[in-house]
Scaffold this active site. Structure first.
Site, PDB file in Angstrom:
ATOM      1  N   HIS A  13      23.090   0.301 -14.325  1.00 17.23           N
ATOM      2  CA  HIS A  13      24.056   1.340 -13.940  1.00 17.23           C
ATOM      3  C   HIS A  13      23.797   1.809 -12.511  1.00 17.23           C
ATOM      4  CE1 HIS A  13      25.074   1.532 -18.223  1.00 17.23           C
ATOM      5  NE2 HIS A  13      26.189   2.121 -17.830  1.00 17.23           N
ATOM      6  N   HIS A  14      24.780   2.558 -12.007  1.00 12.47           N
ATOM      7  CA  HIS A  14      24.712   3.158 -10.674  1.00 12.47           C
ATOM      8  C   HIS A  14      23.539   4.150 -10.569  1.00 12.47           C
ATOM      9  CE1 HIS A  14      26.399   6.801 -12.503  1.00 12.47           C
ATOM     10  NE2 HIS A  14      27.163   5.964 -13.193  1.00 12.47           N
TER      11      HIS A  14
ATOM     12  N   MET B 269      38.795  10.109 -13.955  1.00 15.52           N
ATOM     13  CA  MET B 269      39.431   9.302 -15.010  1.00 15.52           C
ATOM     14  C   MET B 269      40.860   9.754 -15.257  1.00 15.52           C
ATOM     15  SD  MET B 269      37.608   6.824 -16.133  1.00 15.52           S
ATOM     16  CE  MET B 269      38.265   6.477 -17.763  1.00 15.52           C
TER      17      MET B 269
ATOM     18  N   LYS C  78      23.268   7.919 -12.448  1.00 19.57           N
ATOM     19  CA  LYS C  78      23.169   8.117 -13.902  1.00 19.57           C
ATOM     20  C   LYS C  78      21.815   8.738 -14.243  1.00 19.57           C
ATOM     21  CE  LYS C  78      23.834   5.704 -18.315  1.00 19.57           C
ATOM     22  NZ  LYS C  78      24.696   6.749 -18.868  1.00 19.57           N
TER      23      LYS C  78
ATOM     24  N   THR D  22      32.950  12.217 -23.405  1.00 19.01           N
ATOM     25  CA  THR D  22      31.770  11.822 -24.182  1.00 19.01           C
ATOM     26  C   THR D  22      30.907  13.032 -24.550  1.00 19.01           C
ATOM     27  OG1 THR D  22      30.703  11.345 -22.063  1.00 19.01           O
ATOM     28  CG2 THR D  22      31.604   9.481 -23.251  1.00 19.01           C
TER      29      THR D  22
ATOM     30  N   THR E 199      25.856   3.036 -24.606  1.00 15.48           N
ATOM     31  CA  THR E 199      26.353   1.717 -25.034  1.00 15.48           C
ATOM     32  C   THR E 199      25.190   0.811 -25.453  1.00 15.48           C
ATOM     33  OG1 THR E 199      28.304   1.900 -23.637  1.00 15.48           O
ATOM     34  CG2 THR E 199      27.646  -0.330 -24.259  1.00 15.48           C
TER      35      THR E 199
ATOM     36  N   GLY F 121      40.877  15.018 -12.483  1.00 14.10           N
ATOM     37  CA  GLY F 121      39.566  14.369 -12.426  1.00 14.10           C
ATOM     38  C   GLY F 121      39.674  12.892 -12.095  1.00 14.10           C
TER      39      GLY F 121
ATOM     40  N   ASN G 101      33.703   4.408 -25.225  1.00 12.44           N
ATOM     41  CA  ASN G 101      33.823   3.334 -24.243  1.00 12.44           C
ATOM     42  C   ASN G 101      35.190   2.665 -24.409  1.00 12.44           C
ATOM     43  OD1 ASN G 101      33.515   1.200 -22.460  1.00 12.44           O
ATOM     44  ND2 ASN G 101      31.330   1.001 -22.922  1.00 12.44           N
ATOM     45  N   PHE G 102      36.058   2.830 -23.416  1.00  8.44           N
ATOM     46  CA  PHE G 102      37.402   2.258 -23.474  1.00  8.44           C
ATOM     47  C   PHE G 102      37.478   0.890 -22.798  1.00  8.44           C
ATOM     48  CE2 PHE G 102      38.938   6.438 -24.799  1.00  8.44           C
ATOM     49  CZ  PHE G 102      39.950   6.080 -25.677  1.00  8.44           C
TER      50      PHE G 102
HETATM   51  P1  NAD Z   1      35.682  14.514 -13.679  1.00 11.90           P
HETATM   52  O1  NAD Z   1      34.706  15.632 -13.480  1.00 11.90           O
HETATM   53  O2  NAD Z   1      36.112  13.724 -12.490  1.00 11.90           O
HETATM   54  O3  NAD Z   1      37.024  15.086 -14.369  1.00 11.90           O
HETATM   55  C1  NAD Z   1      37.037  16.047 -15.392  1.00 11.90           C
HETATM   56  C2  NAD Z   1      38.280  16.894 -15.175  1.00 11.90           C
HETATM   57  O4  NAD Z   1      38.488  17.727 -16.328  1.00 11.90           O
HETATM   58  C3  NAD Z   1      38.172  17.856 -13.959  1.00 11.90           C
HETATM   59  O5  NAD Z   1      39.250  17.628 -13.065  1.00 11.90           O
HETATM   60  C4  NAD Z   1      38.254  19.232 -14.596  1.00 11.90           C
HETATM   61  O6  NAD Z   1      38.924  20.171 -13.765  1.00 11.90           O
HETATM   62  C5  NAD Z   1      39.064  18.926 -15.861  1.00 11.90           C
HETATM   63  N1  NAD Z   1      39.021  19.967 -16.883  1.00 11.90           N
HETATM   64  C6  NAD Z   1      38.011  20.830 -17.189  1.00 11.90           C
HETATM   65  N2  NAD Z   1      38.402  21.659 -18.183  1.00 11.90           N
HETATM   66  C7  NAD Z   1      39.667  21.294 -18.526  1.00 11.90           C
HETATM   67  C8  NAD Z   1      40.600  21.761 -19.509  1.00 11.90           C
HETATM   68  N3  NAD Z   1      40.299  22.777 -20.330  1.00 11.90           N
HETATM   69  N4  NAD Z   1      41.813  21.177 -19.583  1.00 11.90           N
HETATM   70  C9  NAD Z   1      42.145  20.152 -18.758  1.00 11.90           C
HETATM   71  N5  NAD Z   1      41.308  19.675 -17.792  1.00 11.90           N
HETATM   72  C10 NAD Z   1      40.077  20.231 -17.708  1.00 11.90           C
HETATM   73  O7  NAD Z   1      35.045  13.558 -14.791  1.00 11.90           O
HETATM   74  P2  NAD Z   1      35.400  12.026 -15.106  1.00 11.90           P
HETATM   75  O8  NAD Z   1      34.511  11.117 -14.350  1.00 11.90           O
HETATM   76  O9  NAD Z   1      36.878  11.858 -15.025  1.00 11.90           O
HETATM   77  O10 NAD Z   1      34.913  11.918 -16.643  1.00 11.90           O
HETATM   78  C11 NAD Z   1      35.485  12.751 -17.639  1.00 11.90           C
HETATM   79  C12 NAD Z   1      34.874  12.408 -18.988  1.00 11.90           C
HETATM   80  O11 NAD Z   1      35.203  11.076 -19.353  1.00 11.90           O
HETATM   81  C13 NAD Z   1      33.352  12.482 -19.051  1.00 11.90           C
HETATM   82  O12 NAD Z   1      32.972  13.032 -20.308  1.00 11.90           O
HETATM   83  C14 NAD Z   1      32.908  11.029 -18.966  1.00 11.90           C
HETATM   84  O13 NAD Z   1      31.658  10.803 -19.591  1.00 11.90           O
HETATM   85  C15 NAD Z   1      34.022  10.393 -19.751  1.00 11.90           C
HETATM   86  N6  NAD Z   1      34.233   8.953 -19.521  1.00 11.90           N
HETATM   87  C16 NAD Z   1      34.506   8.216 -20.611  1.00 11.90           C
HETATM   88  C17 NAD Z   1      34.811   6.872 -20.489  1.00 11.90           C
HETATM   89  C18 NAD Z   1      35.181   6.096 -21.716  1.00 11.90           C
HETATM   90  O14 NAD Z   1      35.372   4.872 -21.637  1.00 11.90           O
HETATM   91  N7  NAD Z   1      35.287   6.750 -22.881  1.00 11.90           N
HETATM   92  C19 NAD Z   1      34.841   6.279 -19.219  1.00 11.90           C
HETATM   93  C20 NAD Z   1      34.549   7.064 -18.108  1.00 11.90           C
HETATM   94  C21 NAD Z   1      34.263   8.411 -18.275  1.00 11.90           C
END
Ligand code: NAD
Length: 258
Positions: free
Chosen positions: A146-147, A13, A150, A92, A157, A11, A118-119
């Site tokens: 935000h973009h 992140m 959303k 999240t 936050t 994904g 939020n990291f």
């Molecule tokens: P994304 O859709 O790009 O990536 C998610 C990935 O998880 C996909 O590649 C998917 O195939 C994979 N996945 C699904 N099921 C899985 C499993 N069982 N095991 C392993 N991988 C699995 O999403 P993203 O933009 O990377 O965001 C992911 C999450 O992070 C979201 O919940 C987003 O809200 C959150 N986020 C949090 C912060 C933070 O600071 N805490 C920042 C950005 C995004």
């Protein structure tokens, strides 16, 4: 050397985390897991993605990082607690019941957990500074930007910021507005009757400004995120500190002072 396994490695992140871990002197990317991207190479690293969490045990990881989807993260957290793997989670959407369950699981596991919505360390500090400032001002409003993809408003936050400010002070001045010409002009009401204004803008990523005012002065506290790299120092902090934070830690705040 901390051996790190990344859930969601295919994904947006997850890819960024794999790259940041690979580049950190004290970390080693030991496993990349994503059932929907099995066999692919993680861009910018030597890692090939495995389809199953069991790989983490085969290669031996100390800490897992999870940026996946809610349903997967729920299972991954239970798996980490059961298999003694520290968990750093950025996915999240957890409910209070979820968090209660994980607190219980990690209280009875040698592994620890850190879950942070939020990291971005700057955003965490912005919330802390707004909370510290709250008792010294009578008026405060929050503008979050935000973009244009959303779908929810206001941002989590912004709502958390308002909640923390409301908990820090109950001395807020009444809104003087008696006539609203355009519906919503005064924003949405969050806790403590603090007004939140949500801007959705093409080209924007994530920003927030907290404006506080009192007699003769105002204070603006602003944080801007320019790209996903903003989250990586916080994720690396989580990876480095999770082993010494017993049980479950919610939010990055506690780690900044430990
Ligand atoms: P994304 O859709 O790009 O990536 C998610 C990935 O998880 C996909 O590649 C998917 O195939 C994979 N996945 C699904 N099921 C899985 C499993 N069982 N095991 C392993 N991988 C699995 O999403 P993203 O933009 O990377 O965001 C992911 C999450 O992070 C979201 O919940 C987003 O809200 C959150 N986020 C949090 C912060 C933070 O600071 N805490 C920042 C950005 C995004």
């Amino acid at each position: 050397m901390i051996r790190v396994g990344v859930f969601g490695a295919g994904g947006r992140m997850g890819t960024a985390v794999c790259q940041a871990v690979s580049e950190a002197d004290d970390c080693e990317l030991a496993a990349a897991v994503d059932p929907y991207h099995g066999g692919e190479r993680v861009a910018g690293t030597d890692a090939v993605i495995a389809g199953d969490a069991a790989t983490m045990l085969d290669v031996g990881v100390d800490v897992s990082v999870d940026f996946t989807v809610l349903a997967a993260a729920r299972e991954n957290l239970r798996w980490c607690a059961a298999h003694d793997v520290h968990a750093v989670v950025g996915t999240t959407g957890f409910t209070t019941d979820d968090l209660d369950e994980y607190a219980e699981l990690f209280a009875h596991s040698p592994a620890n957990g850190v879950i942070a919505a939020n990291f971005a360390i700057g955003a965490v500090l912005m919330m802390r500074f707004a909370e510290q400032a709250a008792p010294w001002f009578e008026t405060a409003e929050i503008i979050e930007l935000h973009h244009d993809q959303k779908v929810d408003a206001p941002s989590g936050t912004a709502m958390t910021t308002a909640r923390r400010m409301a908990a820090a002070s109950s001395e807020w001045a009444a809104d003087p507005t008696t006539t609203v010409v355009a519906e919503g002009a005064r924003g949405g009401l969050a806790e403590g009757a603090i007004r939140v204004h949500s801007v959705r803008m093409r080209g924007m990523i994530a920003s927030q400004e907290v404006i506080l005012g009192t007699t003769g002065q105002s204070l603006s506290i602003r944080h801007d995120t320019f790209d996903r790299s903003s989250f990586m120092p916080g994720v690396l902090l989580g990876i480095r500190r999770v082993g010494t934070q017993p049980g479950l830690t919610i939010g990055l705040d506690a780690l900044l002072d430990s």
